[in-house]
Design a protein around this motif. Structure first.
Motif, PDB file in Angstrom:
ATOM      1  N   PRO A 220      62.074 -65.518 -46.824  1.00 23.07           N
ATOM      2  CA  PRO A 220      62.225 -64.214 -47.480  1.00 23.07           C
ATOM      3  C   PRO A 220      62.564 -64.275 -48.970  1.00 23.07           C
ATOM      4  O   PRO A 220      62.855 -63.250 -49.571  1.00 23.07           O
ATOM      5  CB  PRO A 220      63.396 -63.599 -46.702  1.00 23.07           C
ATOM      6  CG  PRO A 220      64.247 -64.773 -46.337  1.00 23.07           C
ATOM      7  CD  PRO A 220      63.331 -65.966 -46.192  1.00 23.07           C
ATOM      8  N   VAL A 221      62.544 -65.470 -49.535  1.00 22.46           N
ATOM      9  CA  VAL A 221      62.975 -65.631 -50.943  1.00 22.46           C
ATOM     10  C   VAL A 221      62.030 -66.592 -51.662  1.00 22.46           C
ATOM     11  O   VAL A 221      61.172 -67.211 -51.035  1.00 22.46           O
ATOM     12  CB  VAL A 221      64.416 -66.219 -51.008  1.00 22.46           C
ATOM     13  CG1 VAL A 221      65.438 -65.220 -50.502  1.00 22.46           C
ATOM     14  CG2 VAL A 221      64.520 -67.528 -50.224  1.00 22.46           C
TER      15      VAL A 221
ATOM     16  N   SER B  67      56.100 -57.197 -49.082  1.00 22.88           N
ATOM     17  CA  SER B  67      57.259 -57.093 -49.986  1.00 22.88           C
ATOM     18  C   SER B  67      56.914 -56.387 -51.292  1.00 22.88           C
ATOM     19  O   SER B  67      55.758 -56.407 -51.751  1.00 22.88           O
ATOM     20  CB  SER B  67      57.759 -58.497 -50.294  1.00 22.88           C
ATOM     21  OG  SER B  67      58.723 -58.467 -51.331  1.00 22.88           O
ATOM     22  N   ASN B  68      57.950 -55.848 -51.918  1.00 21.91           N
ATOM     23  CA  ASN B  68      57.811 -55.299 -53.279  1.00 21.91           C
ATOM     24  C   ASN B  68      57.400 -56.391 -54.266  1.00 21.91           C
ATOM     25  O   ASN B  68      56.880 -56.096 -55.336  1.00 21.91           O
ATOM     26  CB  ASN B  68      59.119 -54.626 -53.711  1.00 21.91           C
ATOM     27  CG  ASN B  68      60.243 -55.615 -53.979  1.00 21.91           C
ATOM     28  OD1 ASN B  68      60.376 -56.130 -55.080  1.00 21.91           O
ATOM     29  ND2 ASN B  68      61.074 -55.892 -52.982  1.00 21.91           N
ATOM     30  N   HIS B  69      57.600 -57.669 -53.889  1.00 23.23           N
ATOM     31  CA  HIS B  69      57.287 -58.742 -54.829  1.00 23.23           C
ATOM     32  C   HIS B  69      55.789 -59.018 -54.931  1.00 23.23           C
ATOM     33  O   HIS B  69      55.373 -59.848 -55.736  1.00 23.23           O
ATOM     34  CB  HIS B  69      58.118 -59.982 -54.491  1.00 23.23           C
ATOM     35  CG  HIS B  69      59.587 -59.697 -54.641  1.00 23.23           C
ATOM     36  ND1 HIS B  69      60.168 -59.477 -55.867  1.00 23.23           N
ATOM     37  CD2 HIS B  69      60.560 -59.489 -53.711  1.00 23.23           C
ATOM     38  CE1 HIS B  69      61.457 -59.174 -55.698  1.00 23.23           C
ATOM     39  NE2 HIS B  69      61.714 -59.176 -54.391  1.00 23.23           N
TER      40      HIS B  69
ATOM     41  N   TYR C  53      56.524 -66.668 -53.545  1.00 20.79           N
ATOM     42  CA  TYR C  53      56.849 -65.780 -52.412  1.00 20.79           C
ATOM     43  C   TYR C  53      55.976 -64.525 -52.470  1.00 20.79           C
ATOM     44  O   TYR C  53      55.341 -64.132 -51.485  1.00 20.79           O
ATOM     45  CB  TYR C  53      58.343 -65.430 -52.467  1.00 20.79           C
ATOM     46  CG  TYR C  53      58.739 -64.320 -51.534  1.00 20.79           C
ATOM     47  CD1 TYR C  53      58.775 -64.521 -50.153  1.00 20.79           C
ATOM     48  CD2 TYR C  53      59.067 -63.054 -52.029  1.00 20.79           C
ATOM     49  CE1 TYR C  53      59.123 -63.475 -49.299  1.00 20.79           C
ATOM     50  CE2 TYR C  53      59.425 -62.022 -51.183  1.00 20.79           C
ATOM     51  CZ  TYR C  53      59.446 -62.240 -49.818  1.00 20.79           C
ATOM     52  OH  TYR C  53      59.788 -61.205 -48.973  1.00 20.79           O
TER      53      TYR C  53
ATOM     54  N   GLY D 231      61.005 -52.717 -49.969  1.00 18.16           N
ATOM     55  CA  GLY D 231      61.778 -52.829 -51.208  1.00 18.16           C
ATOM     56  C   GLY D 231      63.025 -53.658 -50.935  1.00 18.16           C
ATOM     57  O   GLY D 231      62.961 -54.864 -50.738  1.00 18.16           O
ATOM     58  N   SER D 232      64.184 -53.020 -50.913  1.00 24.37           N
ATOM     59  CA  SER D 232      65.442 -53.702 -50.592  1.00 24.37           C
ATOM     60  C   SER D 232      66.006 -53.019 -49.356  1.00 24.37           C
ATOM     61  O   SER D 232      66.521 -51.904 -49.446  1.00 24.37           O
ATOM     62  CB  SER D 232      66.423 -53.589 -51.757  1.00 24.37           C
ATOM     63  OG  SER D 232      65.857 -54.170 -52.913  1.00 24.37           O
TER      64      SER D 232
ATOM     65  N   ARG E 153      68.587 -51.097 -59.588  1.00 27.69           N
ATOM     66  CA  ARG E 153      67.235 -51.336 -59.063  1.00 27.69           C
ATOM     67  C   ARG E 153      67.100 -50.850 -57.631  1.00 27.69           C
ATOM     68  O   ARG E 153      66.089 -50.271 -57.244  1.00 27.69           O
ATOM     69  CB  ARG E 153      66.929 -52.837 -59.173  1.00 27.69           C
ATOM     70  CG  ARG E 153      65.604 -53.247 -58.569  1.00 27.69           C
ATOM     71  CD  ARG E 153      65.315 -54.720 -58.821  1.00 27.69           C
ATOM     72  NE  ARG E 153      64.191 -55.149 -58.032  1.00 27.69           N
ATOM     73  CZ  ARG E 153      64.292 -55.637 -56.808  1.00 27.69           C
ATOM     74  NH1 ARG E 153      65.470 -55.786 -56.222  1.00 27.69           N
ATOM     75  NH2 ARG E 153      63.209 -55.992 -56.151  1.00 27.69           N
ATOM     76  N   HIS E 154      68.124 -51.086 -56.833  1.00 32.98           N
ATOM     77  CA  HIS E 154      68.073 -50.641 -55.437  1.00 32.98           C
ATOM     78  C   HIS E 154      67.871 -49.133 -55.320  1.00 32.98           C
ATOM     79  O   HIS E 154      67.294 -48.660 -54.339  1.00 32.98           O
ATOM     80  CB  HIS E 154      69.357 -51.021 -54.689  1.00 32.98           C
ATOM     81  CG  HIS E 154      69.508 -52.489 -54.445  1.00 32.98           C
ATOM     82  ND1 HIS E 154      70.726 -53.066 -54.151  1.00 32.98           N
ATOM     83  CD2 HIS E 154      68.610 -53.500 -54.436  1.00 32.98           C
ATOM     84  CE1 HIS E 154      70.573 -54.358 -53.986  1.00 32.98           C
ATOM     85  NE2 HIS E 154      69.296 -54.656 -54.157  1.00 32.98           N
TER      86      HIS E 154
ATOM     87  N   PHE F 101      63.623 -61.709 -59.229  1.00 33.95           N
ATOM     88  CA  PHE F 101      62.515 -62.592 -58.823  1.00 33.95           C
ATOM     89  C   PHE F 101      61.595 -62.853 -60.021  1.00 33.95           C
ATOM     90  O   PHE F 101      60.997 -63.921 -60.123  1.00 33.95           O
ATOM     91  CB  PHE F 101      61.694 -61.977 -57.685  1.00 33.95           C
ATOM     92  CG  PHE F 101      62.271 -62.159 -56.300  1.00 33.95           C
ATOM     93  CD1 PHE F 101      63.532 -61.696 -55.985  1.00 33.95           C
ATOM     94  CD2 PHE F 101      61.539 -62.779 -55.296  1.00 33.95           C
ATOM     95  CE1 PHE F 101      64.057 -61.840 -54.704  1.00 33.95           C
ATOM     96  CE2 PHE F 101      62.047 -62.932 -54.013  1.00 33.95           C
ATOM     97  CZ  PHE F 101      63.311 -62.453 -53.718  1.00 33.95           C
TER      98      PHE F 101
END
Ligand code: 15L
Length: 270
Positions: A76-77, A111-113, A136, A164-165, A174-175, A254
């Protein structure tokens, strides 16, 4: 009930546990799996088995006869490419091969990433260009492209939740834009399991936050109606940011992790 028998990967993780309990409580037949042990007692009626999705044969066996695979079993990272490749690239392939073999639907934790290098000032829908912020994020883009191909070529349906988170409550500025509450995670997953025609979709996975970075083209179509808003925590969160790169982009830290440009890129990067 549609898509009643589920393989859940990553069941021992924070979100996996939320989903194990919620789906079992709603009468789904949940085969919970993870490569680590399930912490704490299993909800009634849930079977748990060890599974590393990097193991092709094990994934195929675990998915025999399921109607849907809820795939949360991944790194997850941001880690090295090799570590990410095992779980997130190979694992994604195995999950989709298993879905294809069983004519099962896939609910995939994206993911948002996937869009991390999008400027925070922009409000985007799901068709915005992919702008992954590390290996990721690239692995989640790969999962989405795999889902696209699997639907076009084999009719395997999938929803890729660009989460997102997803934490009990927002903690940072950001959250406030990216928060997904646990109850809304459950609503979103149920919507994807229950909607008659899922097709292939990459779907924002956030609550109905006042300060959202995103607007969705898919929520109404799949029947996802978020109920929570991060705004009610706005006075409690830490409003400081962690530096110019993290502050500028939706992916936050990230983006800053391993960043080697001498300064933030030009604002008009295409
Ligand atoms: C993610 O995709 C991660 O899996 C999670 O650990 C958080 O970092 C989250 O994004 C986030 O961006 O807050």
């Amino acid at each position: 009930m549609a898509h009643k028998t589920l393989l859940l990967t990553g069941a021992a993780g924070a979100l996996g546990r939320v989903l194990t309990e919620a789906l079992a409580a709603r009468g789904y037949n949940v085969r919970a799996t993870d490569r680590t042990a399930y912490p704490g007692p299993l909800p009634a009626g849930v079977r748990f088995a060890h599974l590393d999705v990097a193991d092709y044969a094990g994934t195929m066996r675990a998915a025999e006869g399921v109607d849907a695979i809820v795939h949360f079993g991944a790194v997850p990272v941001e880690l090295s490419f090799e570590e990410i490749a095992q779980a997130n690239l190979r694992g994604a392939n195995h999950v989709f091969e298993a879905a294809k073999a069983n004519r099962a639907r896939v609910i995939f934790a994206s993911s948002n990433h996937t869009v991390g290098f999008t400027e925070r000032a922009q409000t985007i829908d799901e068709d915005a260009p992919l702008r992954p912020d590390g290996y990721y994020g690239v692995s989640k883009c790969y999962g989405e492209m795999l889902g696209r191909m699997m639907f076009d070529k084999h009719g395997v349906e999938s929803a890729h939740l660009r989460i997102g988170s997803c934490i009990p409550k927002p903690l940072t500025k950001r959250h406030l834009s990216l928060w997904l509450s646990y109850p809304d995670l459950i609503r979103l997953t149920l919507a994807c399991l229950q909607t008659p025609d899922l097709g292939f979709r990459a779907v924002w996975g956030i609550s109905k936050n006042t300060r959202a970075f995103w607007r969705s083209k898919h929520w109404a179509a799949i029947g996802y109606a978020p109920e929570d808003d991060s705004e009610k925590f706005a006075s409690e969160v830490d409003m400081t940011d962690t530096g110019p790169v993290a502050e500028r982009f939706q992916g936050g830290d990230f983006c800053a992790n391993g960043y080697t440009r001498s300064g933030p890129g030009p604002a008009d990067l295409p």
